[in-house]
Design a protein around this motif. Structure first.
Motif, PDB file in Angstrom:
ATOM      1  N   PRO A 121       0.818  -1.127   0.134  1.00 18.59           N
ATOM      2  CA  PRO A 121      -0.024   0.015   0.101  1.00 18.59           C
ATOM      3  C   PRO A 121       0.857   1.234  -0.048  1.00 18.59           C
ATOM      4  CG  PRO A 121      -0.794  -1.438   1.782  1.00 18.59           C
ATOM      5  CD  PRO A 121       0.799  -2.095   1.110  1.00 18.59           C
ATOM      6  N   LYS A 122       0.690   2.309  -0.844  1.00 17.94           N
ATOM      7  CA  LYS A 122       1.368   3.317  -0.801  1.00 17.94           C
ATOM      8  C   LYS A 122       0.791   4.562  -1.711  1.00 17.94           C
ATOM      9  CE  LYS A 122       4.051   1.922  -4.961  1.00 17.94           C
ATOM     10  NZ  LYS A 122       5.616   1.864  -5.548  1.00 17.94           N
ATOM     11  N   GLU A 123       1.068   5.737  -1.510  1.00 21.10           N
ATOM     12  CA  GLU A 123       0.589   6.729  -2.570  1.00 21.10           C
ATOM     13  C   GLU A 123       1.817   6.774  -3.514  1.00 21.10           C
ATOM     14  OE1 GLU A 123       1.579  11.313  -1.768  1.00 21.10           O
ATOM     15  OE2 GLU A 123      -0.176  10.747  -0.849  1.00 21.10           O
ATOM     16  N   THR A 124       1.017   7.097  -4.576  1.00 17.33           N
ATOM     17  CA  THR A 124       1.972   7.092  -5.828  1.00 17.33           C
ATOM     18  C   THR A 124       2.126   8.856  -6.305  1.00 17.33           C
ATOM     19  OG1 THR A 124       0.066   7.447  -7.558  1.00 17.33           O
ATOM     20  CG2 THR A 124       0.663   5.267  -6.632  1.00 17.33           C
ATOM     21  N   ASN A 125       2.916   8.967  -7.294  1.00 19.33           N
ATOM     22  CA  ASN A 125       2.880  10.353  -7.704  1.00 19.33           C
ATOM     23  C   ASN A 125       2.153  10.786  -8.780  1.00 19.33           C
ATOM     24  OD1 ASN A 125       5.369  10.649  -5.959  1.00 19.33           O
ATOM     25  ND2 ASN A 125       6.597   9.719  -7.553  1.00 19.33           N
ATOM     26  N   PHE A 126       1.142   9.947  -8.929  1.00 20.03           N
ATOM     27  CA  PHE A 126       0.222  10.256 -10.176  1.00 20.03           C
ATOM     28  C   PHE A 126      -0.969  11.069  -9.580  1.00 20.03           C
ATOM     29  CE2 PHE A 126       2.426   6.607 -11.635  1.00 20.03           C
ATOM     30  CZ  PHE A 126       3.005   7.042 -12.843  1.00 20.03           C
ATOM     31  N   PRO A 127      -1.457  12.234 -10.288  1.00 20.49           N
ATOM     32  CA  PRO A 127      -2.617  12.844  -9.909  1.00 20.49           C
ATOM     33  C   PRO A 127      -3.983  11.968 -10.649  1.00 20.49           C
ATOM     34  CG  PRO A 127      -1.791  13.901 -11.947  1.00 20.49           C
ATOM     35  CD  PRO A 127      -0.432  12.758 -11.279  1.00 20.49           C
ATOM     36  N   PRO A 128      -4.995  12.475 -10.330  1.00 25.44           N
ATOM     37  CA  PRO A 128      -6.260  11.505 -10.802  1.00 25.44           C
ATOM     38  C   PRO A 128      -6.114  11.736 -12.193  1.00 25.44           C
ATOM     39  CG  PRO A 128      -6.908  13.005  -9.105  1.00 25.44           C
ATOM     40  CD  PRO A 128      -5.286  13.415  -9.340  1.00 25.44           C
ATOM     41  N   GLY A 129      -6.547  10.602 -12.775  1.00 27.84           N
ATOM     42  CA  GLY A 129      -6.487  10.677 -14.447  1.00 27.84           C
ATOM     43  C   GLY A 129      -6.640   9.354 -15.043  1.00 27.84           C
ATOM     44  N   PRO A 130      -6.139   9.112 -16.068  1.00 25.41           N
ATOM     45  CA  PRO A 130      -6.360   7.929 -16.902  1.00 25.41           C
ATOM     46  C   PRO A 130      -5.685   6.625 -16.325  1.00 25.41           C
ATOM     47  CG  PRO A 130      -5.125   9.361 -18.206  1.00 25.41           C
ATOM     48  CD  PRO A 130      -5.748  10.334 -17.124  1.00 25.41           C
ATOM     49  N   LYS A 131      -4.462   7.056 -15.539  1.00 23.61           N
ATOM     50  CA  LYS A 131      -3.530   5.832 -15.035  1.00 23.61           C
ATOM     51  C   LYS A 131      -4.604   5.220 -13.770  1.00 23.61           C
ATOM     52  CE  LYS A 131       0.636   6.592 -16.650  1.00 23.61           C
ATOM     53  NZ  LYS A 131       1.219   5.443 -17.381  1.00 23.61           N
ATOM     54  N   LEU A 140      -4.842  -3.593  -9.856  1.00 24.66           N
ATOM     55  CA  LEU A 140      -4.371  -2.976  -8.398  1.00 24.66           C
ATOM     56  C   LEU A 140      -5.820  -2.320  -7.933  1.00 24.66           C
ATOM     57  CD1 LEU A 140      -1.082  -1.049  -9.347  1.00 24.66           C
ATOM     58  CD2 LEU A 140      -1.542  -3.146  -7.941  1.00 24.66           C
ATOM     59  N   PRO A 141      -5.727  -2.496  -6.298  1.00 23.26           N
ATOM     60  CA  PRO A 141      -6.685  -1.503  -5.792  1.00 23.26           C
ATOM     61  C   PRO A 141      -6.671  -0.236  -5.534  1.00 23.26           C
ATOM     62  CG  PRO A 141      -5.175  -2.968  -4.208  1.00 23.26           C
ATOM     63  CD  PRO A 141      -4.745  -3.205  -5.561  1.00 23.26           C
ATOM     64  N   ALA A 142      -6.612   0.497  -6.744  1.00 23.44           N
ATOM     65  CA  ALA A 142      -6.269   2.034  -6.544  1.00 23.44           C
ATOM     66  C   ALA A 142      -7.383   2.865  -6.455  1.00 23.44           C
ATOM     67  CB  ALA A 142      -5.748   2.144  -7.978  1.00 23.44           C
ATOM     68  N   ALA A 143      -7.041   3.786  -5.798  1.00 25.05           N
ATOM     69  CA  ALA A 143      -8.118   4.832  -5.324  1.00 25.05           C
ATOM     70  C   ALA A 143      -7.465   6.399  -5.537  1.00 25.05           C
ATOM     71  CB  ALA A 143      -8.838   4.515  -4.257  1.00 25.05           C
ATOM     72  N   ILE A 144      -8.437   7.278  -5.389  1.00 23.01           N
ATOM     73  CA  ILE A 144      -7.819   8.570  -5.126  1.00 23.01           C
ATOM     74  C   ILE A 144      -7.882   9.124  -3.861  1.00 23.01           C
ATOM     75  CG2 ILE A 144      -8.270  11.067  -5.942  1.00 23.01           C
ATOM     76  CD1 ILE A 144      -7.277   9.199  -8.273  1.00 23.01           C
ATOM     77  N   GLU A 145      -6.875   9.737  -3.481  1.00 25.64           N
ATOM     78  CA  GLU A 145      -7.034  10.190  -2.078  1.00 25.64           C
ATOM     79  C   GLU A 145      -5.939  11.384  -1.943  1.00 25.64           C
ATOM     80  OE1 GLU A 145      -5.856   7.457   1.219  1.00 25.64           O
ATOM     81  OE2 GLU A 145      -7.522   6.144   0.764  1.00 25.64           O
ATOM     82  N   LYS A 146      -6.512  12.345  -1.518  1.00 27.64           N
ATOM     83  CA  LYS A 146      -5.754  13.928  -1.416  1.00 27.64           C
ATOM     84  C   LYS A 146      -4.976  14.216  -2.531  1.00 27.64           C
ATOM     85  CE  LYS A 146      -4.854  13.142   3.481  1.00 27.64           C
ATOM     86  NZ  LYS A 146      -3.725  12.798   4.611  1.00 27.64           N
ATOM     87  N   GLY A 147      -5.951  13.985  -3.873  1.00 31.82           N
ATOM     88  CA  GLY A 147      -5.329  14.525  -5.261  1.00 31.82           C
ATOM     89  C   GLY A 147      -4.277  13.711  -5.644  1.00 31.82           C
ATOM     90  N   ILE A 149      -3.105   9.128  -6.800  1.00 30.00           N
ATOM     91  CA  ILE A 149      -3.424   7.931  -6.759  1.00 30.00           C
ATOM     92  C   ILE A 149      -2.880   7.132  -5.902  1.00 30.00           C
ATOM     93  CG2 ILE A 149      -3.510   5.727  -8.400  1.00 30.00           C
ATOM     94  CD1 ILE A 149      -3.696   7.533 -10.860  1.00 30.00           C
ATOM     95  N   VAL A 150      -3.705   6.085  -5.030  1.00 30.14           N
ATOM     96  CA  VAL A 150      -3.008   5.508  -3.958  1.00 30.14           C
ATOM     97  C   VAL A 150      -3.365   4.156  -4.224  1.00 30.14           C
ATOM     98  CG1 VAL A 150      -3.073   7.241  -2.234  1.00 30.14           C
ATOM     99  CG2 VAL A 150      -4.886   5.665  -2.563  1.00 30.14           C
ATOM    100  N   ILE A 151      -2.457   3.312  -3.657  1.00 32.18           N
ATOM    101  CA  ILE A 151      -2.675   1.713  -3.767  1.00 32.18           C
ATOM    102  C   ILE A 151      -3.282   1.350  -2.415  1.00 32.18           C
ATOM    103  CG2 ILE A 151      -1.573  -0.486  -4.148  1.00 32.18           C
ATOM    104  CD1 ILE A 151      -1.596   1.062  -6.519  1.00 32.18           C
ATOM    105  N   LYS A 152      -4.314   0.873  -2.232  1.00 33.86           N
ATOM    106  CA  LYS A 152      -5.194   0.842  -0.901  1.00 33.86           C
ATOM    107  C   LYS A 152      -4.502  -0.276  -0.059  1.00 33.86           C
ATOM    108  CE  LYS A 152      -8.401   2.787   0.164  1.00 33.86           C
ATOM    109  NZ  LYS A 152      -8.581   4.133   1.252  1.00 33.86           N
ATOM    110  N   SER A 153      -4.138  -1.472  -0.643  1.00 28.64           N
ATOM    111  CA  SER A 153      -3.786  -2.454   0.308  1.00 28.64           C
ATOM    112  C   SER A 153      -2.796  -3.573  -0.585  1.00 28.64           C
ATOM    113  CB  SER A 153      -5.111  -3.687   0.332  1.00 28.64           C
ATOM    114  OG  SER A 153      -5.663  -3.995  -0.586  1.00 28.64           O
ATOM    115  N   GLU A 154      -2.050  -4.166   0.283  1.00 28.01           N
ATOM    116  CA  GLU A 154      -1.150  -5.143  -0.417  1.00 28.01           C
ATOM    117  C   GLU A 154      -1.648  -6.129  -1.364  1.00 28.01           C
ATOM    118  OE1 GLU A 154       1.301  -8.697   1.447  1.00 28.01           O
ATOM    119  OE2 GLU A 154       2.290  -6.905   2.170  1.00 28.01           O
ATOM    120  N   VAL A 155      -0.932  -6.434  -2.467  1.00 22.89           N
ATOM    121  CA  VAL A 155      -1.512  -7.198  -3.450  1.00 22.89           C
ATOM    122  C   VAL A 155      -0.312  -7.869  -4.103  1.00 22.89           C
ATOM    123  CG1 VAL A 155      -1.534  -5.608  -5.324  1.00 22.89           C
ATOM    124  CG2 VAL A 155      -2.931  -7.865  -5.401  1.00 22.89           C
ATOM    125  N   THR A 156      -0.504  -9.386  -4.197  1.00 24.86           N
ATOM    126  CA  THR A 156       0.678 -10.159  -5.014  1.00 24.86           C
ATOM    127  C   THR A 156       0.320  -9.941  -6.644  1.00 24.86           C
ATOM    128  OG1 THR A 156       0.837 -11.672  -3.283  1.00 24.86           O
ATOM    129  CG2 THR A 156       1.441 -12.249  -5.395  1.00 24.86           C
TER     130      THR A 156
END
Length: 315
Positions: A121-131, A140-147, A149-156
């Motif tokens: 789980p981590k915050e990426t450098n990508f803003p909301p968009g097609p990514k 990937l369990p991706a979502a938008i938080e604080k502007g 894209i974040v990975i919400k939980s650990e995934v294999t």
């Protein structure tokens, strides 16, 4: 029969000369290695070894023609995308050099995962968009938080042994995760009539030293038990003989200046044990005497009570 092209004849002859000019010849796999990565490795070991990329068939032919003792067995390892390394370093050293030169590289798609690729789980450098849709589509369990894209939980993301798809390779590159080990894989090496394969060369120096030490101690123990005298076990044999002689002297009550302290300690221990037994017997006698005294007192008291009762009855 068609004559081979002159360039092939010259190339094979060049390989033969290269093999004959150095003590060690090794076959390495270059499968999946990008040209820039190959050139980087070649430059890094230039002062220790030379590398020549060759068709496997031509390399096998060159190995056959060298005439070195037992080297013909090396050709059994020349298959697929390979290169020849020649060096005066030991096979183990060149193997270690190649292993240290390996780096992590991004996947392109189509590679086999060497191990589980786990994304935390981590915050990426990508803003909301097609990514975000690309990430979600790839699993990937991706979502938008604080502007962001974040990975919400650990995934294999990719399991060990599975193919890394092009879609997942692009996501891994976006996340700066490089799952591919890039480098030259040493398959086998020849030196002085011996062939060393990867399984042998991959054994660490620590493991070799540990095994040698264990083997040496085992051999010493066996030699001592068999009374097979060699210089390495003479001190142990002398110590063993001394201890056995000392034990025999004690059993036979043979006293001298070297073992008198043992007899003194033994006598002291025996005396202490006897003293303990005597004290135990004395304590037991005291307890018995006290019990008898109490019994007598009780009996006397009972007699007095009985006499008193009779006196009252007939008084």
């Amino acid at each position: 029969m068609t004559e081979p092209a002159q360039w092939k004849i010259d190339f094979v002859k060049n390989l033969e000369d290269e093999i004959n000019s150095r003590k060690v010849a090794a076959i390495v796999s270059i499968k999946g290695l990008r040209n820039n990565e190959f050139q980087k490795i070649r430059n890094s070991i230039r002062d220790k070894a030379r590398i020549k990329v060759s068709r496997a068939r031509l390399l096998r032919l060159a190995i056959e023609n060298t005439g070195k003792n037992n080297i013909v067995k090396l050709k059994d390892y020349a298959h697929g995308q390979v290169a020849l390394i020649t060096t005066d370093e030991s096979p183990k050293k060149i193997y270690d050099i190649l292993e240290k030169s390996k780096t992590k590289a991004p996947a392109k798609g189509g590679e086999i995962a060497e191990e589980d690729i786990v994304i935390e789980p981590k915050e990426t450098n990508f803003p909301p968009g097609p990514k975000i849709s690309e990430f979600q589509k790839a699993g990937l369990p991706a979502a938008i938080e604080k502007g962001k894209i974040v990975i919400k939980s650990e995934v294999t993301f990719v399991k060990k042994g599975d193919v890394i798809t092009r879609e997942k390779a692009l996501v891994l590159k976006d996340l700066e995760i490089y799952p591919i080990t890039a480098g030259l894989d040493l398959i086998a090496a020849y030196e002085d009539g011996l062939i060393f394969n990867k399984d042998v060369l991959s054994i660490s120096d620590e493991k070799i030293m540990s095994d040698l030490a264990s083997a040496f101690l085992g051999a010493k123990s066996l030699a001592i038990e068999a009374n097979f005298i060699v210089p390495e076990i003479v001190p142990d044999m002398i110590s063993k003989a001394y201890l056995e002689a000392q034990s025999l002297a004690i059993e036979a009550n043979f006293v001298d200046e070297k073992n008198i302290d043992i007899f003194i300690r033994k006598a002291f221990i025996n005396a202490s044990a006897i003293e303990a037994l005597i004290n135990k017997d004395l304590n037991n006698e005291d307890i018995t005497d006290k019990k008898e005294e109490k019994a007598e007192e009780k009996e006397t008291s009972s007699d007095e009570d009985a006499a008193s009762g009779l006196g009252a009855l007939f008084g």
